[in-house]
Structure formats: C-alpha cells, structure tokens
Write a protein that holds these residues in place. Structure first.
Motif, PDB file in Angstrom:
ATOM      1  N   VAL A 246      21.940-102.274  26.520  1.00  0.00           N
ATOM      2  CA  VAL A 246      22.745-102.455  27.719  1.00  0.00           C
ATOM      3  C   VAL A 246      23.136-103.920  27.786  1.00  0.00           C
ATOM      4  O   VAL A 246      22.285-104.802  27.810  1.00  0.00           O
ATOM      5  N   ASN A 247      24.441-104.156  27.777  1.00  0.00           N
ATOM      6  CA  ASN A 247      24.921-105.521  27.876  1.00  0.00           C
ATOM      7  C   ASN A 247      25.990-105.598  28.951  1.00  0.00           C
ATOM      8  O   ASN A 247      26.345-104.589  29.564  1.00  0.00           O
ATOM      9  N   GLN A 248      26.500-106.781  29.166  1.00  0.00           N
ATOM     10  CA  GLN A 248      27.494-106.986  30.219  1.00  0.00           C
ATOM     11  C   GLN A 248      28.751-106.160  29.974  1.00  0.00           C
ATOM     12  O   GLN A 248      29.357-105.645  30.912  1.00  0.00           O
ATOM     13  N   GLU A 249      29.134-105.996  28.715  1.00  0.00           N
ATOM     14  CA  GLU A 249      30.329-105.219  28.380  1.00  0.00           C
ATOM     15  C   GLU A 249      30.164-103.754  28.779  1.00  0.00           C
ATOM     16  O   GLU A 249      31.077-103.144  29.347  1.00  0.00           O
ATOM     17  N   THR A 250      29.012-103.185  28.499  1.00  0.00           N
ATOM     18  CA  THR A 250      28.741-101.794  28.860  1.00  0.00           C
ATOM     19  C   THR A 250      28.780-101.617  30.371  1.00  0.00           C
ATOM     20  O   THR A 250      29.381-100.665  30.883  1.00  0.00           O
ATOM     21  N   ILE A 251      28.159-102.527  31.078  1.00  0.00           N
ATOM     22  CA  ILE A 251      28.138-102.454  32.538  1.00  0.00           C
ATOM     23  C   ILE A 251      29.551-102.578  33.095  1.00  0.00           C
ATOM     24  O   ILE A 251      29.945-101.823  33.983  1.00  0.00           O
ATOM     25  N   GLN A 252      30.338-103.500  32.536  1.00  0.00           N
ATOM     26  CA  GLN A 252      31.707-103.676  33.011  1.00  0.00           C
ATOM     27  C   GLN A 252      32.552-102.431  32.749  1.00  0.00           C
ATOM     28  O   GLN A 252      33.359-102.035  33.578  1.00  0.00           O
ATOM     29  N   ARG A 253      32.344-101.792  31.584  1.00  0.00           N
ATOM     30  CA  ARG A 253      33.083-100.559  31.291  1.00  0.00           C
ATOM     31  C   ARG A 253      32.743 -99.463  32.301  1.00  0.00           C
ATOM     32  O   ARG A 253      33.610 -98.717  32.740  1.00  0.00           O
ATOM     33  N   LEU A 254      31.465 -99.374  32.663  1.00  0.00           N
ATOM     34  CA  LEU A 254      31.059 -98.389  33.666  1.00  0.00           C
ATOM     35  C   LEU A 254      31.671 -98.695  35.033  1.00  0.00           C
ATOM     36  O   LEU A 254      32.127 -97.798  35.732  1.00  0.00           O
ATOM     37  N   LEU A 255      31.688 -99.959  35.401  1.00  0.00           N
ATOM     38  CA  LEU A 255      32.289-100.342  36.678  1.00  0.00           C
ATOM     39  C   LEU A 255      33.780-100.041  36.695  1.00  0.00           C
ATOM     40  O   LEU A 255      34.313 -99.542  37.698  1.00  0.00           O
ATOM     41  N   ASP A 256      34.456-100.314  35.585  1.00  0.00           N
ATOM     42  CA  ASP A 256      35.889-100.005  35.482  1.00  0.00           C
ATOM     43  C   ASP A 256      36.121 -98.497  35.554  1.00  0.00           C
ATOM     44  O   ASP A 256      37.058 -98.028  36.200  1.00  0.00           O
ATOM     45  N   GLU A 257      35.252 -97.752  34.878  1.00  0.00           N
ATOM     46  CA  GLU A 257      35.360 -96.291  34.912  1.00  0.00           C
ATOM     47  C   GLU A 257      35.137 -95.773  36.332  1.00  0.00           C
ATOM     48  O   GLU A 257      35.854 -94.883  36.797  1.00  0.00           O
ATOM     49  N   ASN A 258      34.167 -96.355  37.034  1.00  0.00           N
ATOM     50  CA  ASN A 258      33.901 -95.945  38.413  1.00  0.00           C
ATOM     51  C   ASN A 258      35.112 -96.228  39.302  1.00  0.00           C
ATOM     52  O   ASN A 258      35.449 -95.413  40.166  1.00  0.00           O
ATOM     53  N   ASP A 259      35.754 -97.343  39.081  1.00  0.00           N
ATOM     54  CA  ASP A 259      36.960 -97.679  39.826  1.00  0.00           C
ATOM     55  C   ASP A 259      38.027 -96.608  39.615  1.00  0.00           C
ATOM     56  O   ASP A 259      38.645 -96.129  40.569  1.00  0.00           O
ATOM     57  N   GLN A 260      38.218 -96.224  38.369  1.00  0.00           N
ATOM     58  CA  GLN A 260      39.202 -95.195  38.038  1.00  0.00           C
ATOM     59  C   GLN A 260      38.823 -93.846  38.643  1.00  0.00           C
ATOM     60  O   GLN A 260      39.681 -93.128  39.156  1.00  0.00           O
ATOM     61  N   LEU A 261      37.552 -93.515  38.596  1.00  0.00           N
ATOM     62  CA  LEU A 261      37.086 -92.255  39.180  1.00  0.00           C
ATOM     63  C   LEU A 261      37.339 -92.215  40.690  1.00  0.00           C
ATOM     64  O   LEU A 261      37.786 -91.199  41.227  1.00  0.00           O
ATOM     65  N   ILE A 262      37.060 -93.312  41.354  1.00  0.00           N
ATOM     66  CA  ILE A 262      37.270 -93.377  42.803  1.00  0.00           C
ATOM     67  C   ILE A 262      38.752 -93.202  43.126  1.00  0.00           C
ATOM     68  O   ILE A 262      39.113 -92.497  44.070  1.00  0.00           O
ATOM     69  N   ARG A 263      39.605 -93.813  42.316  1.00  0.00           N
ATOM     70  CA  ARG A 263      41.049 -93.660  42.534  1.00  0.00           C
ATOM     71  C   ARG A 263      41.484 -92.202  42.350  1.00  0.00           C
ATOM     72  O   ARG A 263      42.281 -91.685  43.137  1.00  0.00           O
ATOM     73  N   CYS A 264      40.956 -91.552  41.319  1.00  0.00           N
ATOM     74  CA  CYS A 264      41.292 -90.135  41.078  1.00  0.00           C
ATOM     75  C   CYS A 264      40.798 -89.257  42.224  1.00  0.00           C
ATOM     76  O   CYS A 264      41.524 -88.375  42.696  1.00  0.00           O
ATOM     77  N   ILE A 265      39.575 -89.497  42.643  1.00  0.00           N
ATOM     78  CA  ILE A 265      38.994 -88.709  43.740  1.00  0.00           C
ATOM     79  C   ILE A 265      39.833 -88.879  45.004  1.00  0.00           C
ATOM     80  O   ILE A 265      40.165 -87.899  45.679  1.00  0.00           O
ATOM     81  N   THR A 266      40.198 -90.120  45.308  1.00  0.00           N
ATOM     82  CA  THR A 266      41.008 -90.396  46.493  1.00  0.00           C
ATOM     83  C   THR A 266      42.357 -89.691  46.411  1.00  0.00           C
ATOM     84  O   THR A 266      42.811 -89.076  47.390  1.00  0.00           O
ATOM     85  N   GLU A 267      42.983 -89.762  45.248  1.00  0.00           N
ATOM     86  CA  GLU A 267      44.286 -89.129  45.063  1.00  0.00           C
ATOM     87  C   GLU A 267      44.206 -87.615  45.252  1.00  0.00           C
ATOM     88  O   GLU A 267      45.032 -87.015  45.948  1.00  0.00           O
ATOM     89  N   TYR A 268      43.199 -86.996  44.638  1.00  0.00           N
ATOM     90  CA  TYR A 268      43.036 -85.550  44.791  1.00  0.00           C
ATOM     91  C   TYR A 268      42.745 -85.169  46.241  1.00  0.00           C
ATOM     92  O   TYR A 268      43.247 -84.162  46.740  1.00  0.00           O
ATOM     93  N   MET A 269      41.926 -85.963  46.915  1.00  0.00           N
ATOM     94  CA  MET A 269      41.596 -85.666  48.310  1.00  0.00           C
ATOM     95  C   MET A 269      42.841 -85.753  49.189  1.00  0.00           C
ATOM     96  O   MET A 269      43.042 -84.929  50.077  1.00  0.00           O
ATOM     97  N   GLN A 270      43.690 -86.754  48.934  1.00  0.00           N
ATOM     98  CA  GLN A 270      44.916 -86.903  49.716  1.00  0.00           C
ATOM     99  C   GLN A 270      45.873 -85.735  49.495  1.00  0.00           C
ATOM    100  O   GLN A 270      46.650 -85.391  50.373  1.00  0.00           O
ATOM    101  N   LYS A 271      45.797 -85.147  48.304  1.00  0.00           N
ATOM    102  CA  LYS A 271      46.653 -84.004  47.992  1.00  0.00           C
ATOM    103  C   LYS A 271      46.032 -82.680  48.443  1.00  0.00           C
ATOM    104  O   LYS A 271      46.608 -81.623  48.224  1.00  0.00           O
TER     105      LYS A 271
END
Length: 96
Positions: free
Chosen positions: A16-41
């Motif tokens: 586990v390094n900073q790059e892995t953690i950052q990729r997970l955080l970026d993925e979480n950001d994308q997931l939240i955006r998808c969830i929000t978009e689907y909920m709005q629809k």
C-alpha cells in the motif's frame, strides 16, 4: 472494476503506497458522481452496485488508516515540525 477486488491468493501481498490510496480516492470520487447522477435520474436500483463498491473502498481505506501508526503520517508531522520551527525563528529575532 475496483482495485479492491484482488484475488484471494494475492491478498495481503500488495504494498500500500500513496499512489494506491490516491487511485482509490479518485475512484471513490467517480463512484460518488455516478451515484449522484443515477439518483437524480430516479434510477436508484442501478446505484446499489456502485454503493457497494464505494462502501468496500471506504472500509479498505479505513482499515489501512487504522493499521498505520500515527507517527508515519508525513503530512501531519511535517506541518507540526514546520510550525515549531517557525515559532522558534520568530522568538530568536525578538518576536512574540
């Protein structure tokens, strides 16, 4: 696919390094955006799979945070040391 989905034979062997953690955080950001978009629809059913992945990622990040000793966090120590150094410098030159 989430990077948290690791085959059982490889679990616990990944570093586990900073790059892995950052990729997970970026993925979480994308997931939240998808969830929000689907909920709005009004497509809440489609959100469930993304919410499960987001939950798994958050639990994984929390596990890493819990397993990391406090003294190995460079950002918090660096900030603390810089603040102490700044205060010492001000006091040396007659500051308050």
């Amino acid at each position: 696919m989430s990077i948290v989905f690791v085959p059982k034979k490889l679990r616990g062997k990944a570093k586990v390094n900073q790059e892995t953690i950052q990729r997970l955080l970026d993925e979480n950001d994308q997931l939240i955006r998808c969830i929000t978009e689907y909920m709005q629809k009004g497509r809440a059913v489609e959100c469930v799979q993304y919410q499960q992945i987001l939950h798994r990622n958050i639990v994984y990040l929390a596990t890493i945070a819990d397993a990391t000793p406090d003294n190995t966090l460079p950002s918090s120590n660096a900030t603390s040391n810089e603040s102490t150094a700044s205060i010492s410098t001000v006091n040396e030159y007659g500051g308050t």
